[in-house]
Design a protein around this motif. Sequence first.
Motif, PDB file in Angstrom:
ATOM      1  N   LEU A 113      12.363  -4.545   0.225  1.00  7.37           N
ATOM      2  CA  LEU A 113      13.794  -4.733   0.470  1.00  7.37           C
ATOM      3  C   LEU A 113      14.368  -3.593   1.307  1.00  7.37           C
ATOM      4  O   LEU A 113      15.152  -3.820   2.228  1.00  7.37           O
ATOM      5  N   GLY A 114      13.976  -2.372   0.984  1.00  9.29           N
ATOM      6  CA  GLY A 114      14.434  -1.224   1.771  1.00  9.29           C
ATOM      7  C   GLY A 114      13.983  -1.296   3.215  1.00  9.29           C
ATOM      8  O   GLY A 114      14.735  -0.978   4.136  1.00  9.29           O
ATOM      9  N   TYR A 115      12.755  -1.728   3.424  1.00  6.91           N
ATOM     10  CA  TYR A 115      12.228  -1.844   4.789  1.00  6.91           C
ATOM     11  C   TYR A 115      12.972  -2.920   5.571  1.00  6.91           C
ATOM     12  O   TYR A 115      13.276  -2.746   6.743  1.00  6.91           O
ATOM     13  N   ILE A 116      13.278  -4.031   4.908  1.00  6.71           N
ATOM     14  CA  ILE A 116      14.023  -5.101   5.572  1.00  6.71           C
ATOM     15  C   ILE A 116      15.421  -4.632   5.936  1.00  6.71           C
ATOM     16  O   ILE A 116      15.888  -4.846   7.064  1.00  6.71           O
ATOM     17  N   VAL A 117      16.095  -3.965   5.013  1.00  2.00           N
ATOM     18  CA  VAL A 117      17.442  -3.463   5.292  1.00  2.00           C
ATOM     19  C   VAL A 117      17.409  -2.457   6.435  1.00  2.00           C
ATOM     20  O   VAL A 117      18.222  -2.518   7.363  1.00  2.00           O
ATOM     21  N   GLY A 149       0.811  -1.218   0.000  1.00  2.00           N
ATOM     22  CA  GLY A 149       0.000   0.000   0.000  1.00  2.00           C
ATOM     23  C   GLY A 149       0.838   1.258   0.000  1.00  2.00           C
ATOM     24  O   GLY A 149       0.510   2.235  -0.677  1.00  2.00           O
ATOM     25  N   ILE A 150       1.935   1.245   0.761  1.00  2.00           N
ATOM     26  CA  ILE A 150       2.839   2.397   0.784  1.00  2.00           C
ATOM     27  C   ILE A 150       3.472   2.574  -0.591  1.00  2.00           C
ATOM     28  O   ILE A 150       3.564   3.696  -1.102  1.00  2.00           O
ATOM     29  N   ALA A 151       3.899   1.476  -1.199  1.00  2.00           N
ATOM     30  CA  ALA A 151       4.512   1.550  -2.527  1.00  2.00           C
ATOM     31  C   ALA A 151       3.519   2.083  -3.552  1.00  2.00           C
ATOM     32  O   ALA A 151       3.873   2.911  -4.400  1.00  2.00           O
ATOM     33  N   ARG A 152       2.272   1.627  -3.498  1.00  2.00           N
ATOM     34  CA  ARG A 152       1.250   2.104  -4.435  1.00  2.00           C
ATOM     35  C   ARG A 152       1.018   3.598  -4.250  1.00  2.00           C
ATOM     36  O   ARG A 152       0.909   4.356  -5.203  1.00  2.00           O
ATOM     37  N   ARG A 153       0.940   4.047  -3.009  1.00  3.86           N
ATOM     38  CA  ARG A 153       0.697   5.465  -2.706  1.00  3.86           C
ATOM     39  C   ARG A 153       1.816   6.359  -3.233  1.00  3.86           C
ATOM     40  O   ARG A 153       1.573   7.428  -3.780  1.00  3.86           O
TER      41      ARG A 153
END
Length: 68
Positions: A39-43, A25-29
């Motif tokens: 991947l960024g969130y995991i890192v 949802g964040i990516a879509r927004r």
Amino acid sequence: MNPSANRPTLSRSINDRVLAGVLGGIARRMGWNPTAVRLGYIVLSVLSAAFPGIIVYLVLWLVMPEGD
């Protein structure tokens, strides 16, 4: 003209989800690639000892409405 008027609202994704659809949802927004956001969130979570990332994800899961 308001450039954010054409953006979808911030909500959990139903179609692009791995766990709860928060990062999809964040990516879509933001108009970003969902895989890159994940991947960024995991890192970011691993670099911050993972615990805050889990709590933030759970809070967003509870707060964000389920969207489309």
